[in-house]
Design an enzyme around this catalytic site. Structure first.
Site, PDB file in Angstrom:
ATOM      1  N   ASP A 199       0.849  -1.194   0.000  1.00  0.00           N
ATOM      2  CA  ASP A 199       0.000   0.000   0.000  1.00  0.00           C
ATOM      3  C   ASP A 199       0.883   1.243   0.000  1.00  0.00           C
ATOM      4  OD1 ASP A 199      -2.272  -1.502   0.180  1.00  0.00           O
ATOM      5  OD2 ASP A 199      -2.936  -0.709   2.107  1.00  0.00           O
ATOM      6  N   LYS A 225      -8.255   0.698  -5.090  1.00  0.00           N
ATOM      7  CA  LYS A 225      -9.444   0.129  -4.461  1.00  0.00           C
ATOM      8  C   LYS A 225     -10.715   0.878  -4.851  1.00  0.00           C
ATOM      9  CE  LYS A 225      -7.058  -1.113  -0.133  1.00  0.00           C
ATOM     10  NZ  LYS A 225      -7.054  -2.584  -0.118  1.00  0.00           N
ATOM     11  N   GLY A 257      -3.280  -7.536   8.086  1.00  0.00           N
ATOM     12  CA  GLY A 257      -2.631  -7.708   9.391  1.00  0.00           C
ATOM     13  C   GLY A 257      -1.161  -8.067   9.335  1.00  0.00           C
ATOM     14  N   GLY A 288      -0.430  -3.764   3.921  1.00  0.00           N
ATOM     15  CA  GLY A 288      -1.136  -2.498   3.889  1.00  0.00           C
ATOM     16  C   GLY A 288      -0.419  -1.470   4.724  1.00  0.00           C
TER      17      GLY A 288
END
Lengths: 299, 196
Positions: free
Chosen positions: A29, A86, A219, A240
């Site tokens: 990300d 996204k 996570g 992320g």
């Protein structure tokens, strides 16, 4: 799908094929052009362009939407690796915008606030491929039925807690192994139980694996987390918040990439894990109330 | 009898498992290659599809660049598919990533456009029996120039070179590992058999 001069574009083969090119890699990300450069330099196989990483979306609250197309275009112009972005679950127009500006993959993501609480985007209508999250095989096959060409676990984004990603990957893999040895006369009942089409369940049995590439997400905060997901059967890893919310994103990014390539070599992962500085601050998923969980959005 | 020589597949990133499966389907001994030690144990090497930037970074990070160059220059067969073709090239239009500089060609990355322009088509492959080869191109590189020592093996209808050979080096801009037609993997295994 379109045919020009004998060339077929937008086929399921080229959509799922790009996911195959990402295998064994790390998708990071990024929220700025500078991040994108750092990610590419760290060896990322793709970047996810967005305005806020999931940890910030979680902290800020409010409605999370598709990012500004100008930011995504800037990132597309900066890196040579594929750029993903996204859209909200069920937001067909956000998806059309992302296709129009030339993103390489769309993540129809539970990390953003869903636009539709009942239906997802009909992804077969697009030339650009989609990746979607899942918690089990039924959810994965429903998304593939809608046209997703790549699947990832949902995990629990923005927490730095790997437990949900592990749960989802374990569940998918266990169900795939069950289908692999399931007698044919039990497949229809199983398809009904998990809410998937019989054709796709039969495809899983024939292949002995998921019909498309399956990454881990939600996570991952350390090189060891990433390698753990590879051990559980992930084809690659999304990170992320874990990289750019840590103390030294460049070093951590390189270390996560190394841990994924060499996940079967504990000495290499140990070496990669040394001296990375502060990891992202984590939130235990156990401390999050049911309505704040992202993984339950869309099913 | 000595064991049949093994075909290695560079397994830093990308669709190396698909290549290993294709070789396995032909009963060709195959192994993933992640280190210089593993490279020393194989007789030929496939550089798979994937992200050429990521693969080049990892090649340098893990000290594989010079061993790979030496392997190819020793005459061992090396086949690059898509990203692999970029890495084997002498020069890249964009200048980065730095390729291995082995086969005399200039290559443009994403030469056909972005992902929405990725395509499939049939190509005639020189010397391959059994009709056209169904080729899958994904964010594929385009060959811009080739040197005199490079033999063209396949072109698109518009003349674009999409497969070529220079001695022990084979390159395809497309991905034979994504389809079930194993003829090119058999062709590459035969290059190793001739050498062995």
């Amino acid at each position: 799908m379109a045919v020009t001069n004998g060339k077929e574009t937008g086929t399921y083969q080229v959509k799922s094929g790009l996911a195959q090119m990402l295998k064994g890699g790390v998708i990071m990300d990024v929220v700025t052009v500078e991040h994108a450069r750092i990610a590419e330099d760290a060896g990322a196989c793709a970047v996810m362009a967005l305005e806020r990483v999931p940890a910030d979306i979680r902290a800020d609250g409010g409605v999370a939407r598709m990012s500004d197309p100008a930011l995504i275009e800037e990132i597309i112009a900066t890196v040579s690796i594929p750029v993903m972005a996204k859209c909200r679950i069920g937001h067909t127009v956000e998806a059309q915008i992302l296709e129009a500006i030339g993103v390489d993959y769309i993540d129809e993501s539970e990390v953003l606030t869903p636009a539709d609480e009942q239906y997802h985007v009909w992804k077969h209508d697009f030339k650009v491929p989609f990746v979607c999250g899942c918690r089990d095989l039924g959810e994965a096959l429903r998304r593939i039925g809608e046209g997703a060409a790549m699947i990832r676990t949902k995990g629990e984004a923005g927490t730095g807690d790997i437990v949900e990603a592990v749960r989802h990957m374990r569940t998918v893999m266990e169900q795939v192994r069950r289908v692999e040895v399931m007698p044919d006369d039990e497949l229809t009942a199983f398809a009904k139980e998990i809410g998937a089409s019989i054709e796709l369940v039969r495809e899983v049995k024939r292949l002995g694996r998921m019909p498309v590439v399956n990454f881990a997400a939600g996570g991952v905060a350390t090189p060891a987390d990433a390698a753990l997901m590879m051990h559980l059967g992930a084809d690659g890893v999304f990170v992320g918040s874990g990289i750019f919310k840590s103390g030294d994103p460049s070093a951590r990014g390189k270390a996560v990439v190394k841990a994924v390539t060499h996940y079967q070599d504990p000495a290499a992962i140990a070496e990669a894990s040394k001296g990375l500085g502060e990891p992202m601050v984590g939130i235990s998923t156990r401390s999050i109330s049911a309505e704040e969980l992202l993984a339950t959005r869309g099913s | 009898m000595a064991p049949a020589p093994t075909v290695g597949v560079l397994a830093l990133q990308g669709d190396f498992e698909e290549h290993l499966d294709a070789l396995d389907a032909l009963d060709v001994p195959a192994a993933p290659v992640r280190t210089a030690d593993e490279l020393a144990r194989v007789g030929a090497l496939i550089v798979p599809g994937g992200e050429s930037t990521a693969m080049a970074k990892l090649m340098d990070a893990y000290g594989l660049r010079e061993p790979l160059r030496a392997f190819a220059r020793s005459g061992s067969p090396v086949w690059g598919t898509c990203a692999g073709m970029i890495l084997l090239a002498e020069r890249i239009v964009e200048g980065r990533p730095e390729p291995l500089g082995l086969i005399d060609m200039l290559v443009r990355r994403n030469g056909f456009g972005r992902q929405v322009d990725s395509f499939e088509t049939d190509v005639d492959f020189a010397g391959l029996d059994g009709g056209p080869f169904h080729a899958v191109f994904i964010r594929a590189p385009a060959v811009v120039e080739i040197g005199p020592a490079v033999e063209v093996l396949a072109r698109l209808d518009d003349g674009t070179v999409v497969a070529a050979r220079q001695g022990n080096l084979l390159v395809t801009a497309f991905h034979p590992e994504l389809t079930t037609d194993r003829r090119l993997h058999a062709h590459f295994a035969a290059m190793l058999a001739v050498r062995a």
